[in-house]
Write a protein that holds these residues in place. Structure first.
Motif, mmCIF file in Angstrom:
data_model
loop_
_atom_site.group_PDB
_atom_site.id
_atom_site.type_symbol
_atom_site.label_atom_id
_atom_site.label_comp_id
_atom_site.label_asym_id
_atom_site.label_seq_id
_atom_site.Cartn_x
_atom_site.Cartn_y
_atom_site.Cartn_z
ATOM 1 N N ILE A 1 0.865 -1.186 0.000
ATOM 2 C CA ILE A 1 0.000 0.000 0.000
ATOM 3 C C ILE A 1 0.898 1.231 0.000
ATOM 4 C CG2 ILE A 1 -1.892 -1.193 1.198
ATOM 5 C CD1 ILE A 1 -1.044 0.193 3.776
ATOM 6 N N THR A 2 0.318 2.370 -0.339
ATOM 7 C CA THR A 2 1.141 3.586 -0.368
ATOM 8 C C THR A 2 1.404 4.067 1.064
ATOM 9 O OG1 THR A 2 -0.716 5.116 -0.398
ATOM 10 C CG2 THR A 2 0.030 4.273 -2.540
ATOM 11 N N ARG A 3 2.424 4.897 1.191
ATOM 12 C CA ARG A 3 2.712 5.499 2.508
ATOM 13 C C ARG A 3 1.519 6.309 3.002
ATOM 14 N NH1 ARG A 3 7.529 3.982 5.321
ATOM 15 N NH2 ARG A 3 8.707 2.983 3.679
ATOM 16 N N GLN A 4 0.874 7.012 2.064
ATOM 17 C CA GLN A 4 -0.290 7.817 2.462
ATOM 18 C C GLN A 4 -1.394 6.922 3.015
ATOM 19 O OE1 GLN A 4 -0.565 11.392 2.416
ATOM 20 N NE2 GLN A 4 -2.254 10.738 3.747
ATOM 21 N N GLN A 5 -1.545 5.738 2.417
ATOM 22 C CA GLN A 5 -2.561 4.817 2.939
ATOM 23 C C GLN A 5 -2.188 4.329 4.341
ATOM 24 O OE1 GLN A 5 -2.564 2.217 -0.507
ATOM 25 N NE2 GLN A 5 -4.596 2.943 -1.156
ATOM 26 N N THR A 6 -0.897 4.108 4.564
ATOM 27 C CA THR A 6 -0.464 3.753 5.925
ATOM 28 C C THR A 6 -0.863 4.856 6.908
ATOM 29 O OG1 THR A 6 1.397 2.394 5.178
ATOM 30 C CG2 THR A 6 1.557 3.293 7.395
ATOM 31 N N VAL A 7 -0.554 6.092 6.519
ATOM 32 C CA VAL A 7 -0.892 7.241 7.379
ATOM 33 C C VAL A 7 -2.394 7.284 7.648
ATOM 34 C CG1 VAL A 7 -0.946 9.780 7.480
ATOM 35 C CG2 VAL A 7 1.120 8.603 6.650
ATOM 36 N N ASP A 8 -3.189 7.116 6.585
ATOM 37 C CA ASP A 8 -4.646 7.226 6.746
ATOM 38 C C ASP A 8 -5.218 6.093 7.591
ATOM 39 O OD1 ASP A 8 -4.864 9.607 5.423
ATOM 40 O OD2 ASP A 8 -5.274 8.716 3.468
ATOM 41 N N ILE A 9 -4.693 4.886 7.398
ATOM 42 C CA ILE A 9 -5.174 3.769 8.233
ATOM 43 C C ILE A 9 -4.918 4.071 9.709
ATOM 44 C CG2 ILE A 9 -4.711 1.364 8.908
ATOM 45 C CD1 ILE A 9 -4.245 0.715 5.966
ATOM 46 N N VAL A 10 -3.719 4.575 10.003
ATOM 47 C CA VAL A 10 -3.364 4.841 11.401
ATOM 48 C C VAL A 10 -4.271 5.912 11.999
ATOM 49 C CG1 VAL A 10 -1.563 5.733 12.926
ATOM 50 C CG2 VAL A 10 -0.975 4.085 11.138
ATOM 51 N N LEU A 11 -4.442 7.011 11.260
ATOM 52 C CA LEU A 11 -5.238 8.114 11.813
ATOM 53 C C LEU A 11 -6.721 7.764 11.892
ATOM 54 C CD1 LEU A 11 -3.632 11.295 10.274
ATOM 55 C CD2 LEU A 11 -3.676 10.639 12.677
ATOM 56 N N LEU A 12 -7.249 7.206 10.814
ATOM 57 C CA LEU A 12 -8.682 6.883 10.827
ATOM 58 C C LEU A 12 -8.972 5.808 11.875
ATOM 59 C CD1 LEU A 12 -9.189 6.988 6.961
ATOM 60 C CD2 LEU A 12 -10.207 8.580 8.612
ATOM 61 N N GLY A 13 -8.082 4.845 12.007
ATOM 62 C CA GLY A 13 -8.244 3.818 13.032
ATOM 63 C C GLY A 13 -8.254 4.434 14.422
ATOM 64 N N ARG A 14 -7.342 5.356 14.626
ATOM 65 C CA ARG A 14 -7.274 6.039 15.919
ATOM 66 C C ARG A 14 -8.563 6.828 16.200
ATOM 67 N NH1 ARG A 14 -5.032 6.515 20.959
ATOM 68 N NH2 ARG A 14 -5.185 8.634 21.680
ATOM 69 N N PHE A 15 -9.068 7.546 15.210
ATOM 70 C CA PHE A 15 -10.291 8.336 15.421
ATOM 71 C C PHE A 15 -11.456 7.418 15.823
ATOM 72 C CE2 PHE A 15 -8.495 11.419 12.013
ATOM 73 C CZ PHE A 15 -7.734 12.060 12.961
ATOM 74 N N LEU A 16 -11.572 6.289 15.133
ATOM 75 C CA LEU A 16 -12.684 5.375 15.435
ATOM 76 C C LEU A 16 -12.524 4.761 16.826
ATOM 77 C CD1 LEU A 16 -13.144 3.579 11.977
ATOM 78 C CD2 LEU A 16 -14.405 5.543 12.882
ATOM 79 N N GLU A 17 -11.300 4.398 17.154
ATOM 80 C CA GLU A 17 -11.058 3.809 18.470
ATOM 81 C C GLU A 17 -11.366 4.832 19.578
ATOM 82 O OE1 GLU A 17 -7.820 4.405 20.259
ATOM 83 O OE2 GLU A 17 -8.379 3.060 21.893
ATOM 84 N N ARG A 18 -11.006 6.073 19.348
ATOM 85 C CA ARG A 18 -11.303 7.123 20.338
ATOM 86 C C ARG A 18 -12.812 7.353 20.458
ATOM 87 N NH1 ARG A 18 -9.151 8.012 24.361
ATOM 88 N NH2 ARG A 18 -9.772 10.177 24.492
ATOM 89 N N LEU A 19 -13.536 7.254 19.343
ATOM 90 C CA LEU A 19 -14.999 7.362 19.425
ATOM 91 C C LEU A 19 -15.537 6.302 20.392
ATOM 92 C CD1 LEU A 19 -16.054 8.074 15.725
ATOM 93 C CD2 LEU A 19 -16.752 9.430 17.715
ATOM 94 N N GLY A 20 -15.005 5.097 20.297
ATOM 95 C CA GLY A 20 -15.422 4.029 21.211
ATOM 96 C C GLY A 20 -15.084 4.361 22.657
ATOM 97 N N ASP A 21 -13.872 4.886 22.878
ATOM 98 C CA ASP A 21 -13.476 5.259 24.250
ATOM 99 C C ASP A 21 -14.427 6.302 24.838
ATOM 100 O OD1 ASP A 21 -11.256 3.631 24.215
ATOM 101 O OD2 ASP A 21 -9.829 5.235 23.769
ATOM 102 N N HIS A 22 -14.776 7.282 24.002
ATOM 103 C CA HIS A 22 -15.686 8.323 24.501
ATOM 104 C C HIS A 22 -17.081 7.763 24.780
ATOM 105 C CE1 HIS A 22 -13.173 11.850 24.442
ATOM 106 N NE2 HIS A 22 -12.701 11.528 23.249
ATOM 107 N N ALA A 23 -17.520 6.813 23.969
ATOM 108 C CA ALA A 23 -18.821 6.172 24.246
ATOM 109 C C ALA A 23 -18.759 5.469 25.600
ATOM 110 C CB ALA A 23 -19.180 5.190 23.142
ATOM 111 N N VAL A 24 -17.610 4.858 25.902
ATOM 112 C CA VAL A 24 -17.437 4.208 27.207
ATOM 113 C C VAL A 24 -17.507 5.244 28.323
ATOM 114 C CG1 VAL A 24 -15.778 3.005 28.688
ATOM 115 C CG2 VAL A 24 -16.185 2.195 26.358
ATOM 116 N N SER A 25 -16.855 6.397 28.140
ATOM 117 C CA SER A 25 -16.952 7.359 29.253
ATOM 118 C C SER A 25 -18.365 7.913 29.388
ATOM 119 C CB SER A 25 -15.886 8.465 29.262
ATOM 120 O OG SER A 25 -15.596 8.966 28.056
ATOM 121 N N ALA A 26 -19.060 8.072 28.262
ATOM 122 C CA ALA A 26 -20.468 8.489 28.364
ATOM 123 C C ALA A 26 -21.270 7.443 29.145
ATOM 124 C CB ALA A 26 -21.059 8.685 26.970
ATOM 125 N N ALA A 27 -21.018 6.181 28.849
ATOM 126 C CA ALA A 27 -21.744 5.108 29.545
ATOM 127 C C ALA A 27 -21.458 5.143 31.052
ATOM 128 C CB ALA A 27 -21.353 3.753 28.955
#
Lengths: 224, 224
Positions: B173-199
């Motif tokens: 995959i391209t380097r840019q795709q590596t970057v995007d996977i890392v960032l987008l993955g992080r954003f989604l994982e953080r959304l889950g963390d925040h849902a946990v704190s809301a809970a």
């Protein structure tokens, strides 16, 4: 009532100052860990995060107690509500410093960063170390001028963060280094964002005006 | 006094429900944007974040007003303090959904993700969409059981997030795709963390017990 409020409020304010100092220590320790591969510094930051978390819990409990028993109004109320929110901000900053330390520890004795990325990260750490000093100062002195400086200065960190993306795309580093540049850069940039929100709360305490209502919208964290 | 408190509190609770629904819409829209390259969905999420920010400001103002004028105690006070904190959590979730939408829009009409990463991201989005439904429900019904389910379930999202790091390291995959996977993955994982704190805040409202004091320490966000 008033005397008790002031005494109890002083205790919470001391705990909050303490938290800010712990966060400063964590930022500086994470910087040492990352730039000098100081694994003891990394471990100290990781272990120390538990104390930061405990301080947050204690401050929130104290604030709820104050709100229930002392029913503060006007500036006092603003201080209590801002303290609640500052404690959460500092707790998050402690987590982020811990993530940086964990990233450094994982590759020990090597650095997670390629040579090419070290200077920009050194500048980011330097910037954040300076911001942490200002953060401790503005809080202890209720100093809105320093707080405004922190708010305005954040663009510099965003510009450095932007540079890390170019470094991450280089062909002559490993994929793991690309991943680490992206994550570590993001953690440092978020530390700066949280310092800005802390500064906004200090301005709010001092002036009653909430500068977070300006439409800044976390622009610095765009991924492109 | 009591009647006014209940009326005013109902208004804040309605605004908070509204905010949770807006966040759910943003998560689903960000998912459409990312997985189907729906640029209109992306734009709607990006534009809609302003409304989420405005709701947070309004809820905080209302809570401060309630604390000043109605001096709530016991459960009422717990609700007001938790509402303050929930509003901040939802605001942050709106930012994260916006970041995902911005990431999708940037590469339009192409996807920021390589083919290889689409299934895992689809699973993450699916998980978060389900979590968002639970979040809206637990808040509207003060339902601690659903909230506990959200807290316990987060491990699944962390496991998916872990998989994204393997995908990011692929050579084809391209380097840019590596970057995007890392960032987008992080954003989604953080959304889950925040849902946990809301809970956790919902559990606290219902039971008076704060499950965030368990030592979870944001373990899912380790970078290794």
């Amino acid at each position: 009532m008033r005397v008790i409020f002031n005494e109890e409020m002083k205790q919470v304010a001391d705990d909050l100052d303490h938290m800010a100092q712990d966060v400063r220590k964590a930022i500086n320790g994470a910087g040492e860990a990352l730039l000098k591969q100081d694994v003891e510094a990394a471990q100290t930051v990781i272990d120390g995060d538990i104390e930061i978390d405990a301080l947050e819990s204690s401050i929130i409990d104290q604030c709820v107690h104050l709100l229930a028993k002392q029913t503060p109004v006007a500036t006092d109320l603003r201080v209590v509500v801002s303290t609640l929110r500052l404690a959460s901000t500092f707790e998050r900053m402690g987590d982020l410093a811990r993530h940086v330390a964990e990233g450094a520890r994982r590759t020990y004795p090597a650095s997670p960063l390629p040579e090419s990325a070290q200077p920009v990260f050194a500048e980011m750490i330097d910037f954040l170390s300076n911001t942490a000093d200002q953060m401790v100062g503005m809080l202890a002195d209720r100093d809105a001028k320093t707080a405004e400086h922190v708010i305005l200065d954040d663009d510099k960190l965003d510009a450095l963060h932007h540079q890390t993306f170019e470094l991450a795309l280089a062909d002559d580093i490993t994929r793991q280094q690309t991943v680490d540049i992206v994550l570590l850069g993001r953690f440092l940039e978020r530390l700066g964002d949280h310092a800005v929100s802390a500064a906004r709360r200090v301005v709010y305490i001092v002036s009653g005006f909430d500068p977070s209502k300006k439409p800044t919208r976390d622009e610095g964290t765009d991924i492109d």
